[in-house]
Design a protein around this motif. Sequence first.
Motif, PDB file in Angstrom:
ATOM      1  N   ALA A 119       7.884  52.835 -16.622  1.00  0.00           N
ATOM      2  CA  ALA A 119       7.008  51.709 -16.273  1.00  0.00           C
ATOM      3  C   ALA A 119       6.904  51.585 -14.764  1.00  0.00           C
ATOM      4  O   ALA A 119       7.839  51.923 -14.040  1.00  0.00           O
ATOM      5  N   VAL A 120       5.743  51.116 -14.328  1.00  0.00           N
ATOM      6  CA  VAL A 120       5.530  50.741 -12.922  1.00  0.00           C
ATOM      7  C   VAL A 120       5.250  49.245 -12.894  1.00  0.00           C
ATOM      8  O   VAL A 120       4.442  48.746 -13.684  1.00  0.00           O
ATOM      9  N   PHE A 121       5.936  48.532 -11.992  1.00  0.00           N
ATOM     10  CA  PHE A 121       5.638  47.111 -11.789  1.00  0.00           C
ATOM     11  C   PHE A 121       5.141  46.928 -10.379  1.00  0.00           C
ATOM     12  O   PHE A 121       5.873  47.170  -9.416  1.00  0.00           O
ATOM     13  N   ASN A 122       3.881  46.506 -10.244  1.00  0.00           N
ATOM     14  CA  ASN A 122       3.258  46.389  -8.923  1.00  0.00           C
ATOM     15  C   ASN A 122       2.942  44.928  -8.625  1.00  0.00           C
ATOM     16  O   ASN A 122       2.504  44.184  -9.502  1.00  0.00           O
ATOM     17  N   GLN A 123       3.175  44.531  -7.382  1.00  0.00           N
ATOM     18  CA  GLN A 123       2.793  43.161  -7.000  1.00  0.00           C
ATOM     19  C   GLN A 123       2.048  43.188  -5.678  1.00  0.00           C
ATOM     20  O   GLN A 123       2.475  43.844  -4.732  1.00  0.00           O
ATOM     21  N   ASP A 124       0.926  42.500  -5.635  1.00  0.00           N
ATOM     22  CA  ASP A 124       0.061  42.579  -4.458  1.00  0.00           C
ATOM     23  C   ASP A 124      -1.014  41.501  -4.464  1.00  0.00           C
ATOM     24  O   ASP A 124      -2.152  41.787  -4.143  1.00  0.00           O
ATOM     25  N   ASN A 125      -0.741  40.300  -4.859  1.00  0.00           N
ATOM     26  CA  ASN A 125      -1.797  39.319  -4.597  1.00  0.00           C
ATOM     27  C   ASN A 125      -1.214  37.971  -4.205  1.00  0.00           C
ATOM     28  O   ASN A 125      -1.519  36.943  -4.757  1.00  0.00           O
ATOM     29  N   ALA A 185       1.560  51.384 -16.130  1.00  0.00           N
ATOM     30  CA  ALA A 185       1.726  50.688 -14.844  1.00  0.00           C
ATOM     31  C   ALA A 185       1.082  49.323 -14.954  1.00  0.00           C
ATOM     32  O   ALA A 185      -0.019  49.188 -15.495  1.00  0.00           O
ATOM     33  N   PHE A 186       1.776  48.325 -14.446  1.00  0.00           N
ATOM     34  CA  PHE A 186       1.340  46.946 -14.666  1.00  0.00           C
ATOM     35  C   PHE A 186       1.293  46.172 -13.360  1.00  0.00           C
ATOM     36  O   PHE A 186       2.164  46.297 -12.517  1.00  0.00           O
ATOM     37  N   MET A 187       0.251  45.365 -13.250  1.00  0.00           N
ATOM     38  CA  MET A 187       0.094  44.477 -12.099  1.00  0.00           C
ATOM     39  C   MET A 187       0.726  43.134 -12.462  1.00  0.00           C
ATOM     40  O   MET A 187       0.395  42.541 -13.488  1.00  0.00           O
ATOM     41  N   LEU A 188       1.641  42.684 -11.630  1.00  0.00           N
ATOM     42  CA  LEU A 188       2.235  41.364 -11.821  1.00  0.00           C
ATOM     43  C   LEU A 188       1.383  40.394 -11.010  1.00  0.00           C
ATOM     44  O   LEU A 188       1.541  40.274  -9.804  1.00  0.00           O
TER      45      LEU A 188
END
Length: 268
Positions: A119-125, A185-188
């Motif tokens: 899994a990829v956990f991405n945060q960017d907002n 891959a998921f956007m948090l």
Amino acid sequence: MLYRLVESGSKPQIRIQAESKELKNAPTFNTVAQIKGTEKPEEYVVLSAHFDSWDGGTGATDNGTGTIVMMEAMRILKKMYPNPKRTIIAGHWGSEEQGLNGSRAFVADHPEIVKNIQAVFNQDNGTGRVVNISGQGFLHAYDYLGRWLSAAPREITSGIETNFPGFPGGGGSDHASFVAAGAPAFMLSSLNWSYGTYTWHTNRDTYDKIVFDDVRSNAILVAILAYKASEDPATANRERIVLPVDSRTGEQRTWPEQREPTRKGGLD
Ligand SMILES: [Zn+2]
């Protein structure tokens, strides 16, 4: 202030003195760290956030807070979970703002990692608490993401809405580079705190806008998700949804294609 002065009938005069220097091309780079897995070292959990920023401000919420979250999660994991089952990577990507270049380059250069990503956990907002997670078009994401999330305390997850199966992200942030390659891959996605209208890509994106209580909550969330993803006896299922027909064109939508990064600032 100038705007308000003009609006109220004053005629302000301003004098601008601007200096600049041509600094030519500057290299960009990814900053990658890992905690090696003990049982399945060739499988990966990736904590993802871009490390570059827009000009004008210092980039506190885009994407200082994303990188703080991943670094703090790594600190917690290293202390409390120093021998993870799978390898945990923190990927801080360069040149996201010019087109996801750092993460696209990582995906292109490391197929052996990408094909074994759990899994990829991405945060960017922005600085806000995570309030939305989409399954990104992975049919079984509801199962494993749901299980991982349920391990976190209610005060961390009670504001999170999930959206399954969701649609594969075609851009916008670095999770899209991995989604295009078929890696879960998921956007948090964060509560916005006026991110879009106030700090995003403006000279107001500075340290004083950080809401540390939310950042703390996100670091806890990411550490728990990484722990659960790493420990999961099963490999995360990558089956994709069949995409629906695009109502505008009448054609069936297709999964976003993996794209090559721009490696030389558009000069190549
Ligand atoms: Zn950003």
